[in-house]
Design a protein around this motif. Sequence first.
Motif, PDB file in Angstrom:
ATOM      1  N   VAL A 182     -46.074 -91.235 -62.904  1.00  0.00           N
ATOM      2  CA  VAL A 182     -45.026 -91.660 -61.973  1.00  0.00           C
ATOM      3  C   VAL A 182     -43.815 -92.187 -62.738  1.00  0.00           C
ATOM      4  O   VAL A 182     -42.668 -91.880 -62.388  1.00  0.00           O
ATOM      5  N   LYS A 183     -44.051 -92.978 -63.773  1.00  0.00           N
ATOM      6  CA  LYS A 183     -42.943 -93.516 -64.566  1.00  0.00           C
ATOM      7  C   LYS A 183     -42.126 -92.386 -65.202  1.00  0.00           C
ATOM      8  O   LYS A 183     -40.898 -92.450 -65.269  1.00  0.00           O
ATOM      9  N   PHE A 210     -35.111 -86.938 -58.164  1.00  0.00           N
ATOM     10  CA  PHE A 210     -36.465 -86.562 -57.751  1.00  0.00           C
ATOM     11  C   PHE A 210     -36.762 -87.173 -56.382  1.00  0.00           C
ATOM     12  O   PHE A 210     -36.308 -88.264 -56.070  1.00  0.00           O
ATOM     13  N   GLU A 211     -37.517 -86.457 -55.584  1.00  0.00           N
ATOM     14  CA  GLU A 211     -37.796 -86.869 -54.197  1.00  0.00           C
ATOM     15  C   GLU A 211     -38.475 -88.239 -54.151  1.00  0.00           C
ATOM     16  O   GLU A 211     -39.623 -88.389 -54.556  1.00  0.00           O
ATOM     17  N   LYS A 230     -42.926 -92.409 -53.545  1.00  0.00           N
ATOM     18  CA  LYS A 230     -43.373 -93.584 -52.801  1.00  0.00           C
ATOM     19  C   LYS A 230     -44.801 -93.391 -52.290  1.00  0.00           C
ATOM     20  O   LYS A 230     -45.617 -94.316 -52.328  1.00  0.00           O
ATOM     21  N   GLU A 231     -45.092 -92.192 -51.823  1.00  0.00           N
ATOM     22  CA  GLU A 231     -46.433 -91.900 -51.312  1.00  0.00           C
ATOM     23  C   GLU A 231     -47.483 -92.054 -52.412  1.00  0.00           C
ATOM     24  O   GLU A 231     -48.566 -92.605 -52.178  1.00  0.00           O
ATOM     25  N   VAL A 275     -42.920 -81.048 -58.339  1.00  0.00           N
ATOM     26  CA  VAL A 275     -42.419 -80.923 -59.712  1.00  0.00           C
ATOM     27  C   VAL A 275     -41.991 -79.495 -60.028  1.00  0.00           C
ATOM     28  O   VAL A 275     -41.149 -79.273 -60.901  1.00  0.00           O
ATOM     29  N   GLU A 276     -42.552 -78.536 -59.314  1.00  0.00           N
ATOM     30  CA  GLU A 276     -42.189 -77.128 -59.520  1.00  0.00           C
ATOM     31  C   GLU A 276     -40.679 -76.914 -59.442  1.00  0.00           C
ATOM     32  O   GLU A 276     -40.148 -75.990 -60.057  1.00  0.00           O
TER      33      GLU A 276
END
Length: 207
Positions: free
Chosen positions: A66-67, A75-76, A81-82, A126-127
Amino acid sequence: MKKGLFAGLGCLGITLIGLLAIVLIGGFIAYGFNNKAVVMQEDAKTAWSNVESAYQRRSDLIGNLVKTVQGAADFERTTLKEVIEARAKATSVTIDPSNITPDQIAQFQKAQGGLTSALSKLLVTVERYPDLKSNQNFLNLQTQLEGTENRVNVERNRYNEQVGVYNKHIKIFPNSFFAGMLGFDEMVRFEADEGTEKAPDVDFNFK
């Protein structure tokens, strides 16, 4: 009359000796059962600790992932957050290995399943980010996560095996009699949802 008295005392003595022998034999059996059950129970608890350790390793890797993703431009945030929320929930669910219940296992499983789902969504997202797909740190974390998913599955199976050995030991006769007296209860297996008896299908391979 004396002969009758002596005969009566002799029979009583034999009876008492017989009862004493039964008590001693029962005591030795109970002693042996108790020690073996304790060892098996502790082995199962250790196996559960290894399950939690594998999941903790997974959680740590996801945190590092995540970091890395957070450093990508635009990035979304919703997807991130999810994952962050699912990871926090999964980490908060812990189980006392000495008192594992089916409800606790289900709660633990549900929390970990939620994290797996969120992670899968993140990896699909990430794609759309070529820079992340070629980021060496990100690629290394993917590889480590893949190995950790397999380790989780291995440790869960080992825990179930240890629980099975212990449960069989306390259920067979005469052990079942002593188990009730000495407070040895059946331990709960990790029964995953259908289809999750193998490592989660998280696609770590990007094209």
